[in-house]
Structures are given as C-alpha cells and as structure tokens.
Design a protein around this motif. Sequence first.
Motif, PDB file in Angstrom:
ATOM      1  N   THR A  69       0.994  -1.065   0.064  1.00 13.62           N
ATOM      2  CA  THR A  69      -0.113  -0.071  -0.116  1.00 13.62           C
ATOM      3  C   THR A  69       0.947   1.169  -0.099  1.00 13.62           C
ATOM      4  O   THR A  69       1.813   1.412   0.350  1.00 13.62           O
ATOM      5  N   MET A  70      -0.004   2.483  -0.462  1.00 15.50           N
ATOM      6  CA  MET A  70       0.850   3.603  -0.583  1.00 15.50           C
ATOM      7  C   MET A  70      -0.197   4.753   0.336  1.00 15.50           C
ATOM      8  O   MET A  70      -1.275   4.641   0.033  1.00 15.50           O
ATOM      9  N   ASP A  71       0.432   5.624   0.951  1.00 14.96           N
ATOM     10  CA  ASP A  71      -0.650   6.778   1.321  1.00 14.96           C
ATOM     11  C   ASP A  71      -0.619   7.967   0.399  1.00 14.96           C
ATOM     12  O   ASP A  71       0.098   7.826  -0.766  1.00 14.96           O
ATOM     13  N   LEU A  72      -1.815   8.473   0.432  1.00 12.90           N
ATOM     14  CA  LEU A  72      -1.908   9.548  -0.627  1.00 12.90           C
ATOM     15  C   LEU A  72      -1.586  11.115   0.208  1.00 12.90           C
ATOM     16  O   LEU A  72      -2.253  10.976   1.439  1.00 12.90           O
ATOM     17  N   SER A  73      -1.060  11.722  -0.361  1.00  9.54           N
ATOM     18  CA  SER A  73      -0.962  13.416   0.173  1.00  9.54           C
ATOM     19  C   SER A  73      -2.513  13.909   0.165  1.00  9.54           C
ATOM     20  O   SER A  73      -3.177  13.604  -0.712  1.00  9.54           O
ATOM     21  N   ARG A  74      -2.452  15.116   0.736  1.00 11.82           N
ATOM     22  CA  ARG A  74      -4.029  15.629   0.744  1.00 11.82           C
ATOM     23  C   ARG A  74      -4.347  16.129  -0.395  1.00 11.82           C
ATOM     24  O   ARG A  74      -5.386  15.927  -1.026  1.00 11.82           O
ATOM     25  N   ARG A  75      -3.498  16.559  -1.388  1.00 11.07           N
ATOM     26  CA  ARG A  75      -3.762  17.082  -2.539  1.00 11.07           C
ATOM     27  C   ARG A  75      -3.920  15.994  -3.768  1.00 11.07           C
ATOM     28  O   ARG A  75      -4.978  16.172  -4.548  1.00 11.07           O
ATOM     29  N   GLU A  76      -3.335  14.892  -3.547  1.00 14.34           N
ATOM     30  CA  GLU A  76      -3.589  13.619  -4.243  1.00 14.34           C
ATOM     31  C   GLU A  76      -4.896  13.160  -4.128  1.00 14.34           C
ATOM     32  O   GLU A  76      -5.740  12.796  -4.991  1.00 14.34           O
ATOM     33  N   TYR A  77      -5.337  12.947  -2.848  1.00 17.92           N
ATOM     34  CA  TYR A  77      -6.674  12.331  -2.525  1.00 17.92           C
ATOM     35  C   TYR A  77      -7.698  13.364  -2.993  1.00 17.92           C
ATOM     36  O   TYR A  77      -8.675  12.944  -3.446  1.00 17.92           O
ATOM     37  N   GLU A  78      -7.488  14.752  -2.901  1.00 18.78           N
ATOM     38  CA  GLU A  78      -8.635  15.780  -3.130  1.00 18.78           C
ATOM     39  C   GLU A  78      -8.418  15.568  -4.775  1.00 18.78           C
ATOM     40  O   GLU A  78      -9.991  15.821  -5.385  1.00 18.78           O
ATOM     41  N   MET A  79      -7.779  15.705  -5.578  1.00 17.33           N
ATOM     42  CA  MET A  79      -7.772  15.558  -7.024  1.00 17.33           C
ATOM     43  C   MET A  79      -8.026  14.168  -7.633  1.00 17.33           C
ATOM     44  O   MET A  79      -9.195  14.180  -8.545  1.00 17.33           O
ATOM     45  N   TYR A  80      -7.365  13.237  -7.078  1.00 14.99           N
ATOM     46  CA  TYR A  80      -7.859  11.705  -7.696  1.00 14.99           C
ATOM     47  C   TYR A  80      -9.088  11.098  -7.317  1.00 14.99           C
ATOM     48  O   TYR A  80      -9.920  10.486  -8.151  1.00 14.99           O
ATOM     49  N   TYR A  81      -9.202  11.205  -5.818  1.00 10.75           N
ATOM     50  CA  TYR A  81     -10.392  10.369  -5.263  1.00 10.75           C
ATOM     51  C   TYR A  81     -11.410  11.366  -5.143  1.00 10.75           C
ATOM     52  O   TYR A  81     -12.567  10.947  -5.748  1.00 10.75           O
ATOM     53  N   ALA A  82     -11.450  12.483  -4.315  1.00 11.69           N
ATOM     54  CA  ALA A  82     -12.512  13.265  -4.283  1.00 11.69           C
ATOM     55  C   ALA A  82     -13.111  14.023  -5.342  1.00 11.69           C
ATOM     56  O   ALA A  82     -14.116  14.147  -5.840  1.00 11.69           O
TER      57      ALA A  82
END
Length: 462
Positions: A69-82
């Motif tokens: 697994t890997m963590d996501l940065s806040r920005r990666e989460y907001e752009m890719y996932y949310a």
Amino acid sequence: MSRIVVVSNRVSDPHKPAAGGLAVAVKESLRKTGGIWFGWSGRITDEPARGSGQERVRVETSGNIRLATMDLSRREYEMYYAGYSNNVLWPVFHYRLDLAQFDKRHAAGYRHVNQLLAQQLRPLLEPDDIVWVHDYHLIPLAAELRAMGCENRIGFFLHIPVPPPLILAAIPEHEWLMRSLFSYDLVGVQSQADLTHLERYMATEAKAEIVRDGVLRAFGRTLQIGAFPIGIDVNEFASLAKGTESMDMLETMREEYSRRQLLVGVDRLDYSKGLPQRLLGFRELLERYPENRSRATLIQIAAPSREDVDAYGELRQQMDSICGALNSDYGELDWMPVRYIRRNVARKRLPGLYRACRVALVTPLRDGMNLVAKEFLAAQDPADPGVLVLSRFAGAAEQLTEALHVNPYDTEGIAHATQSALTMPLEERVKRHEALMTRIRRYDVHWWRNAFLDALEQAVVA
C-alpha cells in the motif's frame, strides 16, 4: 500457476472477518499463488508527496499474501479520489451528468496518481504475473504500465454500471479514457446491458472494429470484453447467519417487532441508491393500503458515504426531512413507520436482520450489481422466505428474474409491488426463493473469479 496481483483503490486484509466483498472474492486466488494486493492504504498525509519510487510503498504480510500500500497526500486525495473519481466518473457512470463537476485540475490529478501507482507497482511484478485491476479509480493504470514496458496479462473489472455512449461522451477526457481501456487484455462488466453500452461506445467513438463477438480492435490492440456478474459467497454468508451475533439480532428483532411486518433497506447514503424515492414509495403504501398502518415498519440503514462531497450533504438533509415528515404524519404512540439508522451495522449481524424481515426493498436508480439483494436471499428461511423487491435498473435484475421488479422512479409502482410482497402466499414465496437461490449459488463469487481469470488467461494478446 501464474501469480495473481490484484490492484484496487483500497486494500484490506482478506483474512479479517470484516473484509468486504472484493476481499472475499480475491482471497482464494491470492492465497493459492502467494499473490499481491496493491493499492491505496486509505491514509491521507498532510505532508507533501515525496518521491515516486518504492520509498512510498509499505508491504505487510497476511498469511502468504503480500499487502502493498501507499498513502496519498492531501492534494492527491482531493484531485484523484474526491475530485475526479467521485465528482466526475461516479456521477457520469450512474447517469447523473447534472452532478458531475468537470475540472481539468482534477483530471490531471487522476492521471498523476495512476501514473504514480504504476511506477510503484512495476518493480513488484514478475514476468508471469497476471494483473487484475478493479474499478473506475484505475481505468488508465494499464496504459501507464504498458508505457513502462510491462507485457503482463492485465485485466480490468468495472464494478459500477456503464451508461449509454452519449452519456460517456460527455466526459471532456473520454477519448483518453477509452484509449486507456485498450491497454488491457480483458475488460469485464457486470451485466449484458453494460456490455452492450460498452461495445456501442467503442464502436461509435473509437471506430473500433468488431473482430467477433466480444472482441474489438482499435489503437493497434485487440481487446476482449465480457459480462461477469459478481456474486456472493453463499456458504460464507449462510454460516454468518448461524453465528451468535446474527441469531441474537434475529431474536431481538422478532421480540421487539412481534406485532409488525418488517421491511428492510441496507445501503450506503448515496444518491444512486434511490433512497428518497423508496421512502416516498413506502409513504404511498401507507396511503393506498391503510391496513399497513400500525402494522408495517421499514428499517432503513444508510451508512455514511463521501460526506465531503456536496451532493451527499444535500441527500442527508433530504432523507432527514422525508423520514421526519413520514413519521410525523403517520406515526402513533406505539408505532413509527420508519426506523432510519444513519450508520453501519456490523456484517455479522446483518443476516439476522434480513431473516427477520418480510420484504427487502433494493431500489437503486442505477447500480452495477447490488449484493445486498443476494445477501438478503441467502439469509432467508427456505421454509418461510421473505420477498425481494428489486429495481429493474440494478445489475442484479438480469439474474434475479423471480424478484418483484420495479421502476424506482415510480413511487406508486413501488407501493403496489411492496403490497404484493407483503401479501404473497407462502407457496409462491417458496417457489420464487428456490429459483433465486439456485441461481445465486450457481453464479457465486467463486464462479465470478474463475470465469474472469480463465477468460483473461485465454484472451488473445495482440
């Protein structure tokens, strides 16, 4: 035997009792070959993302399965996932163009995270590995792996529905997404309706050549497509039904509601599930069939979901309003029509809840499959089973033809079907249940896994 590498947005330990449907589905394949399950850890770090290599991968072992697994940065989460996954792809694939938020920054973030995942997965792969990628978050993953020289067989399974071509074509980046799908060797979908939409989309938008049934060619590659309706582990769920927590739930529900007929809905709090329409249909039942007043109770479980997306906050307010009005208008001192519970119910307790209920209302506006419908059936007493009221727009409707099918937008139709379910004679209930159980046992989660992986191994690679 080739090793299986499963890639999904989220990774969970398949050996834990609370593991979800995907974990149950892939556990046996991973265990047989000592495979890898790779994806996002679910953790968000406020630290800026650093590096694109193996330093961001965390590997744990569960039995002979490696969880990478890997963590996501806040920005990666907001752009890719949310941003892109859940504000563009999710609403569009569920026919809700009105809720999609097309933002080029989100599209770039989605591409970036898929590239990052590919960069970290590539060193973990061995030449004979079979890679099985899951769901809409990872559509371009194979294209990124191919760009890095990966020649492994790679299959993709889409768990959500496929809309008609013109709806897909409304996505500004749809050409790039479509081209990405041709980097796979096999693309699987849930239903024949989804397969028809996908083939038409490829033919009209990519001018793909239909080589033969289920085989397309475009962009210099041959792609096999097929319908592989996902199932449940019927025996596993039946064993849960015999467990202490399930039996306690059944006893509690029968004691608490001994004078009522129970209806149940179990969903995520998501606009695709048709929850407001379901409640309005139940209200119509009480209005048109007053004999159900003080007698029928709907237990609606709605687990919180994606609460940082605006559309979900609006749905929550709408549900609170409808439930409050319904209970206020029809409730009595000793009876409330709706028990609305906005939280998860432990999986081990669900079979007892299902078995205590006379009717299950599974009425999504659109759904890839919907496994709640199958779990409700598996939990029933064969000698005195409940009745499934099922949306015709759920993927499960293609298989579960003996359920009572409804148009989830037609509240009067929901009321009529629910009344039929509540008054259905025992002989008819048993007959319908037997036919439905035969089908979900035949096409269970093990059939789904084997059918997909067999098709991937036999797919023509060119």
